[in-house]
Design an enzyme around this catalytic site. Structure first.
Site, PDB file in Angstrom:
ATOM      1  N   GLY A  39      21.400 129.047  71.710  1.00  0.00           N
ATOM      2  CA  GLY A  39      21.414 128.852  73.154  1.00  0.00           C
ATOM      3  C   GLY A  39      22.779 128.676  73.790  1.00  0.00           C
ATOM      4  N   PHE A 120      11.761 117.186  75.002  1.00  0.00           N
ATOM      5  CA  PHE A 120      10.462 117.823  75.191  1.00  0.00           C
ATOM      6  C   PHE A 120       9.802 117.159  76.398  1.00  0.00           C
ATOM      7  CE2 PHE A 120      10.200 114.647  71.770  1.00  0.00           C
ATOM      8  CZ  PHE A 120       9.339 113.710  72.334  1.00  0.00           C
ATOM      9  N   TYR A 170      19.773 115.506  85.741  1.00  0.00           N
ATOM     10  CA  TYR A 170      18.875 114.358  85.939  1.00  0.00           C
ATOM     11  C   TYR A 170      19.484 113.050  85.418  1.00  0.00           C
ATOM     12  CZ  TYR A 170      16.641 116.180  81.526  1.00  0.00           C
ATOM     13  OH  TYR A 170      16.370 116.673  80.281  1.00  0.00           O
ATOM     14  N   LYS A 185      20.872 111.226  78.936  1.00  0.00           N
ATOM     15  CA  LYS A 185      21.958 111.960  79.593  1.00  0.00           C
ATOM     16  C   LYS A 185      22.720 111.062  80.573  1.00  0.00           C
ATOM     17  CE  LYS A 185      21.423 116.218  77.843  1.00  0.00           C
ATOM     18  NZ  LYS A 185      22.404 116.838  76.951  1.00  0.00           N
ATOM     19  N   PRO A 211      24.982 122.013  82.663  1.00  0.00           N
ATOM     20  CA  PRO A 211      24.461 123.330  83.037  1.00  0.00           C
ATOM     21  C   PRO A 211      23.294 123.186  84.003  1.00  0.00           C
ATOM     22  CG  PRO A 211      23.737 122.729  80.811  1.00  0.00           C
ATOM     23  CD  PRO A 211      24.524 121.562  81.337  1.00  0.00           C
TER      24      PRO A 211
HETATM   25  C1  LIG Z   1      10.820 122.827  82.817  1.00  0.00           C
HETATM   26  C2  LIG Z   1      12.274 122.562  83.162  1.00  0.00           C
HETATM   27  C3  LIG Z   1      13.001 121.890  82.049  1.00  0.00           C
HETATM   28  C4  LIG Z   1      14.438 121.588  82.364  1.00  0.00           C
HETATM   29  C5  LIG Z   1      15.045 120.627  81.366  1.00  0.00           C
HETATM   30  C6  LIG Z   1      16.441 120.926  81.180  1.00  0.00           C
HETATM   31  C7  LIG Z   1      17.279 119.755  80.755  1.00  0.00           C
HETATM   32  C8  LIG Z   1      17.532 119.560  79.341  1.00  0.00           C
HETATM   33  C9  LIG Z   1      17.311 120.469  78.421  1.00  0.00           C
HETATM   34  C10 LIG Z   1      17.494 120.156  76.998  1.00  0.00           C
HETATM   35  O1  LIG Z   1      17.857 119.115  76.539  1.00  0.00           O
HETATM   36  S1  LIG Z   1      17.141 121.462  76.097  1.00  0.00           S
HETATM   37  C11 LIG Z   1      17.373 120.988  74.404  1.00  0.00           C
HETATM   38  C12 LIG Z   1      16.090 121.096  73.778  1.00  0.00           C
HETATM   39  N1  LIG Z   1      16.284 121.379  72.364  1.00  0.00           N
HETATM   40  C13 LIG Z   1      15.770 120.632  71.441  1.00  0.00           C
HETATM   41  O2  LIG Z   1      15.097 119.647  71.675  1.00  0.00           O
HETATM   42  C14 LIG Z   1      16.036 121.111  70.047  1.00  0.00           C
HETATM   43  C15 LIG Z   1      15.870 120.061  69.049  1.00  0.00           C
HETATM   44  N2  LIG Z   1      14.522 119.427  69.110  1.00  0.00           N
HETATM   45  C16 LIG Z   1      13.932 118.918  68.018  1.00  0.00           C
HETATM   46  O3  LIG Z   1      14.455 118.977  66.942  1.00  0.00           O
HETATM   47  C17 LIG Z   1      12.595 118.243  68.157  1.00  0.00           C
HETATM   48  O4  LIG Z   1      11.934 118.756  69.291  1.00  0.00           O
HETATM   49  C18 LIG Z   1      12.714 116.689  68.294  1.00  0.00           C
HETATM   50  C19 LIG Z   1      11.307 116.125  68.257  1.00  0.00           C
HETATM   51  C20 LIG Z   1      13.314 116.356  69.644  1.00  0.00           C
HETATM   52  C21 LIG Z   1      13.548 116.040  67.213  1.00  0.00           C
HETATM   53  O5  LIG Z   1      13.154 116.347  65.918  1.00  0.00           O
HETATM   54  P1  LIG Z   1      12.913 115.233  64.762  1.00  0.00           P
HETATM   55  O6  LIG Z   1      12.694 116.033  63.514  1.00  0.00           O
HETATM   56  O7  LIG Z   1      13.933 114.214  64.727  1.00  0.00           O
HETATM   57  O8  LIG Z   1      11.636 114.518  65.262  1.00  0.00           O
HETATM   58  P2  LIG Z   1      10.121 114.560  64.788  1.00  0.00           P
HETATM   59  O9  LIG Z   1      10.001 113.705  63.574  1.00  0.00           O
HETATM   60  O10 LIG Z   1       9.627 115.971  64.716  1.00  0.00           O
HETATM   61  O11 LIG Z   1       9.422 113.863  66.029  1.00  0.00           O
HETATM   62  C22 LIG Z   1       9.865 112.567  66.456  1.00  0.00           C
HETATM   63  C23 LIG Z   1       8.821 112.007  67.419  1.00  0.00           C
HETATM   64  O12 LIG Z   1       8.778 112.815  68.591  1.00  0.00           O
HETATM   65  C24 LIG Z   1       7.438 113.242  68.849  1.00  0.00           C
HETATM   66  N3  LIG Z   1       7.429 114.564  69.443  1.00  0.00           N
HETATM   67  C25 LIG Z   1       8.046 115.646  68.979  1.00  0.00           C
HETATM   68  N4  LIG Z   1       7.803 116.699  69.762  1.00  0.00           N
HETATM   69  C26 LIG Z   1       6.998 116.261  70.759  1.00  0.00           C
HETATM   70  C27 LIG Z   1       6.380 116.891  71.882  1.00  0.00           C
HETATM   71  N5  LIG Z   1       6.584 118.190  72.126  1.00  0.00           N
HETATM   72  N6  LIG Z   1       5.624 116.127  72.694  1.00  0.00           N
HETATM   73  C28 LIG Z   1       5.427 114.807  72.438  1.00  0.00           C
HETATM   74  N7  LIG Z   1       5.989 114.153  71.381  1.00  0.00           N
HETATM   75  C29 LIG Z   1       6.738 114.875  70.555  1.00  0.00           C
HETATM   76  C30 LIG Z   1       6.835 113.296  67.448  1.00  0.00           C
HETATM   77  O13 LIG Z   1       5.421 113.277  67.524  1.00  0.00           O
HETATM   78  C31 LIG Z   1       7.432 112.074  66.788  1.00  0.00           C
HETATM   79  O14 LIG Z   1       6.777 110.910  67.245  1.00  0.00           O
HETATM   80  P3  LIG Z   1       5.643 110.179  66.336  1.00  0.00           P
HETATM   81  O15 LIG Z   1       4.507 111.150  66.250  1.00  0.00           O
HETATM   82  O16 LIG Z   1       6.269 109.895  65.003  1.00  0.00           O
HETATM   83  O17 LIG Z   1       5.300 108.957  67.112  1.00  0.00           O
HETATM   84  N1  NDP Z   2      19.073 125.319  78.823  1.00  0.00           N
HETATM   85  C1  NDP Z   2      19.220 124.697  79.971  1.00  0.00           C
HETATM   86  O1  NDP Z   2      18.873 125.278  81.014  1.00  0.00           O
HETATM   87  C2  NDP Z   2      19.790 123.303  80.018  1.00  0.00           C
HETATM   88  C3  NDP Z   2      20.358 122.726  78.905  1.00  0.00           C
HETATM   89  N2  NDP Z   2      20.967 121.501  79.008  1.00  0.00           N
HETATM   90  C4  NDP Z   2      21.720 120.936  77.881  1.00  0.00           C
HETATM   91  O2  NDP Z   2      22.457 121.973  77.257  1.00  0.00           O
HETATM   92  C5  NDP Z   2      22.600 121.706  75.860  1.00  0.00           C
HETATM   93  C6  NDP Z   2      22.136 122.877  75.063  1.00  0.00           C
HETATM   94  O3  NDP Z   2      20.775 123.147  75.380  1.00  0.00           O
HETATM   95  P1  NDP Z   2      20.048 124.485  74.915  1.00  0.00           P
HETATM   96  O4  NDP Z   2      21.035 125.439  74.368  1.00  0.00           O
HETATM   97  O5  NDP Z   2      19.191 124.919  76.028  1.00  0.00           O
HETATM   98  O6  NDP Z   2      19.103 123.923  73.758  1.00  0.00           O
HETATM   99  P2  NDP Z   2      18.805 124.417  72.272  1.00  0.00           P
HETATM  100  O7  NDP Z   2      17.470 123.868  71.925  1.00  0.00           O
HETATM  101  O8  NDP Z   2      19.030 125.889  72.104  1.00  0.00           O
HETATM  102  O9  NDP Z   2      19.950 123.699  71.449  1.00  0.00           O
HETATM  103  C7  NDP Z   2      19.903 122.434  70.938  1.00  0.00           C
HETATM  104  C8  NDP Z   2      20.777 122.462  69.710  1.00  0.00           C
HETATM  105  O10 NDP Z   2      20.942 121.141  69.238  1.00  0.00           O
HETATM  106  C9  NDP Z   2      20.877 121.159  67.822  1.00  0.00           C
HETATM  107  N3  NDP Z   2      20.390 119.849  67.397  1.00  0.00           N
HETATM  108  C10 NDP Z   2      19.258 119.219  67.820  1.00  0.00           C
HETATM  109  N4  NDP Z   2      19.125 118.033  67.191  1.00  0.00           N
HETATM  110  C11 NDP Z   2      20.213 117.910  66.378  1.00  0.00           C
HETATM  111  C12 NDP Z   2      20.637 116.902  65.483  1.00  0.00           C
HETATM  112  N5  NDP Z   2      19.910 115.784  65.294  1.00  0.00           N
HETATM  113  N6  NDP Z   2      21.806 117.072  64.817  1.00  0.00           N
HETATM  114  C13 NDP Z   2      22.538 118.218  64.986  1.00  0.00           C
HETATM  115  N7  NDP Z   2      22.171 119.199  65.825  1.00  0.00           N
HETATM  116  C14 NDP Z   2      21.025 119.053  66.503  1.00  0.00           C
HETATM  117  C15 NDP Z   2      19.907 122.276  67.492  1.00  0.00           C
HETATM  118  O11 NDP Z   2      20.191 122.844  66.219  1.00  0.00           O
HETATM  119  P3  NDP Z   2      19.365 122.492  64.870  1.00  0.00           P
HETATM  120  O12 NDP Z   2      17.919 122.606  65.204  1.00  0.00           O
HETATM  121  O13 NDP Z   2      19.867 123.549  63.912  1.00  0.00           O
HETATM  122  O14 NDP Z   2      19.775 121.119  64.490  1.00  0.00           O
HETATM  123  C16 NDP Z   2      20.207 123.289  68.580  1.00  0.00           C
HETATM  124  O15 NDP Z   2      21.192 124.200  68.142  1.00  0.00           O
HETATM  125  C17 NDP Z   2      21.828 120.419  75.593  1.00  0.00           C
HETATM  126  O16 NDP Z   2      22.716 119.327  75.636  1.00  0.00           O
HETATM  127  C18 NDP Z   2      20.871 120.364  76.759  1.00  0.00           C
HETATM  128  O17 NDP Z   2      20.439 119.070  77.034  1.00  0.00           O
HETATM  129  C19 NDP Z   2      20.967 120.794  80.177  1.00  0.00           C
HETATM  130  C20 NDP Z   2      20.363 121.308  81.290  1.00  0.00           C
HETATM  131  C21 NDP Z   2      19.732 122.615  81.307  1.00  0.00           C
END
Ligand SMILES: CCCCCCC/C=C/C(=O)SCCNC(=O)CCNC(=O)[C@H](O)C(C)(C)COP(=O)(O)OP(=O)(O)OC[C@H]1O[C@@H](n2cnc3c(N)ncnc32)[C@H](O)[C@@H]1OP(=O)(O)O
Ligand code: NDP
Length: 299
Positions: A39, A120, A170, A185, A211
């Site tokens: 991403g 999420f 946010y 954040k 972003p």
């Molecule tokens: C619609 C407009 C949206 C605009 C938003 C834009 C702003 C920000 C954007 C971002 O930040 S984008 C980045 C997103 N990318 C990621 O999240 C990538 C990495 N994510 C992950 O690895 C997992 O999703 C994780 C759960 C966040 C972390 O993984 P980890 O392996 O550490 O955790 P788990 O053991 O799998 O789960 C922990 C805990 O969380 C609960 N959970 C996981 N997913 C969900 C879900 N989708 N909904 C509800 N709960 C969830 C999971 O059940 C575990 O809890 P317990 O069950 O143990 O209580």
């Molecule tokens: N996309 C958008 O429109 C927006 C994004 N953002 C921010 O921009 C940034 C990038 O988002 P985006 O590219 O969309 O999201 P992605 O889901 O593509 O990227 C998230 C990245 O974080 C890595 N990551 C997650 N957990 C861990 C961890 N515990 N240790 C090391 N690496 C980890 C993942 O890699 P891996 O699974 O291999 O660990 C993945 O490469 C984030 O900070 C997000 O909050 C903010 C606002 C809007």
């Protein structure tokens, strides 16, 4: 202008491969990007590479890192590209990653881009304690641990550095349906402001970079589904278009460049003013449960 005249919006960005800074601006520099395999992190890494940087990509999954490494190594002008598996919640492993950076590249990272985050959508009443912890630990504590190691190493060596922490708007407004991520954040924004002052005297610059909506193919299914519920995302932005990931990369390469050395403790928003949007008459409120297609709350 009458209502039938097409609105121009903000102009489209220059094409992929274009850059504002001079070629070679980052020659001999090492840039560490967390979450650089997917991403926006990958897009930011590409813009540094285009300007000559060497890259160290850090995340948990080799299936994210390997293809990114291969792609980024082919960027014209890029320095060597390496990666390290690391969960940024693990302080000991982070220390090993910095050791590996010095071993592989012969220097500390000059720039740290804290891009990795977790998120999420979930109504707060449904959020488990562990779900809250996972998002806050990765997004806020992980950013702190990476930044702490970067700062300690540079302070010990007496070398300058630049930290960029990727945030979300946010942090200012709150994020209904994303309370964990919004709180984290907001913490990241505050951390930027604290560390910029603490480390300014040592030549370490710390900024935030936010972003706007920048769709990309790696977006998580949850977030993608949320976006897909509303047609025509461009029309929902004041710029009349969503952002392109490379626009975040250009802002990052500027912020860490010599031209921005006097900018520190600032969080720059790259979203075409979307976060400041207010309508004269607001749209009716849709409860978060309804937005996420959840049924009634059941404890
Ligand atoms: C619609 C407009 C949206 C605009 C938003 C834009 C702003 C920000 C954007 C971002 O930040 S984008 C980045 C997103 N990318 C990621 O999240 C990538 C990495 N994510 C992950 O690895 C997992 O999703 C994780 C759960 C966040 C972390 O993984 P980890 O392996 O550490 O955790 P788990 O053991 O799998 O789960 C922990 C805990 O969380 C609960 N959970 C996981 N997913 C969900 C879900 N989708 N909904 C509800 N709960 C969830 C999971 O059940 C575990 O809890 P317990 O069950 O143990 O209580
Ligand atoms: N996309 C958008 O429109 C927006 C994004 N953002 C921010 O921009 C940034 C990038 O988002 P985006 O590219 O969309 O999201 P992605 O889901 O593509 O990227 C998230 C990245 O974080 C890595 N990551 C997650 N957990 C861990 C961890 N515990 N240790 C090391 N690496 C980890 C993942 O890699 P891996 O699974 O291999 O660990 C993945 O490469 C984030 O900070 C997000 O909050 C903010 C606002 C809007």
């Amino acid at each position: 202008m009458d209502s039938t005249t097409p609105l121009p919006g903000l102009s489209a960005p220059p094409p992929p491969g274009a850059h504002a800074l001079s070629p070679g601006s980052y020659d001999g520099r090492l840039v560490l990007v967390t979450g650089g395999g997917t991403g926006l992190g990958r897009a930011v890494a590409a813009e540094f590479a285009r300007l000559g940087a060497s890259l160290l990509l850090v995340s948990r999954r080799e299936e994210h890192l390997a293809p990114a490494r291969a792609e980024l190594a082919k960027v014209p002008g890029a320095g060597p590209v390496t990666s390290q598996l690391c969960d940024i919640r693990d302080a000991d492993r982070i220390a090993e990653v910095f050791d590996a950076a010095v071993a592989a590249h012969g220097r500390l990272p000059d720039v740290l881009v804290n891009n990795a985050a977790a998120n999420f959508p979930v109504p707060s009443e449904d959020m488990t304690p562990n779900g809250w912890r996972a998002v806050v630990d990765i997004t806020l504590t992980g950013t702190f641990l990476m930044t702490r190691e970067f700062g300690r190493r540079h302070l010990a060596e007496g070398t300058p550095g630049s930290v960029i922490a990727v945030g979300a708007s946010y942090a200012w407004t709150g994020g209904p349906g994303f309370a964990h991520s919004a709180a984290a954040k907001a913490g990241v924004k505050s951390l930027v402001e604290s560390l910029a002052v603490e480390w300014g005297p040592y030549g370490i610059q710390v900024n935030g970079l936010v972003p706007g909506l920048m769709p990309h193919e790696d977006m998580t299914a949850d977030i993608r589904t949320g976006l897909d519920r509303a047609p025509d995302p461009d029309a929902r932005q004041p710029a009349l278009r969503v952002g392109a990931p490379r626009e975040l990369g250009w802002a990052a390469t500027f912020l860490a460049s010599p031209y921005a050395r006097f900018i520190s403790g600032h969080t720059l928003v790259v979203d075409g003013a979307n976060w400041q949007r207010r309508d004269l008459v607001n749209a009716p409120v849709t409860p978060v449960r309804e937005q996420l297609d959840r049924g009634p709350f059941a404890p």
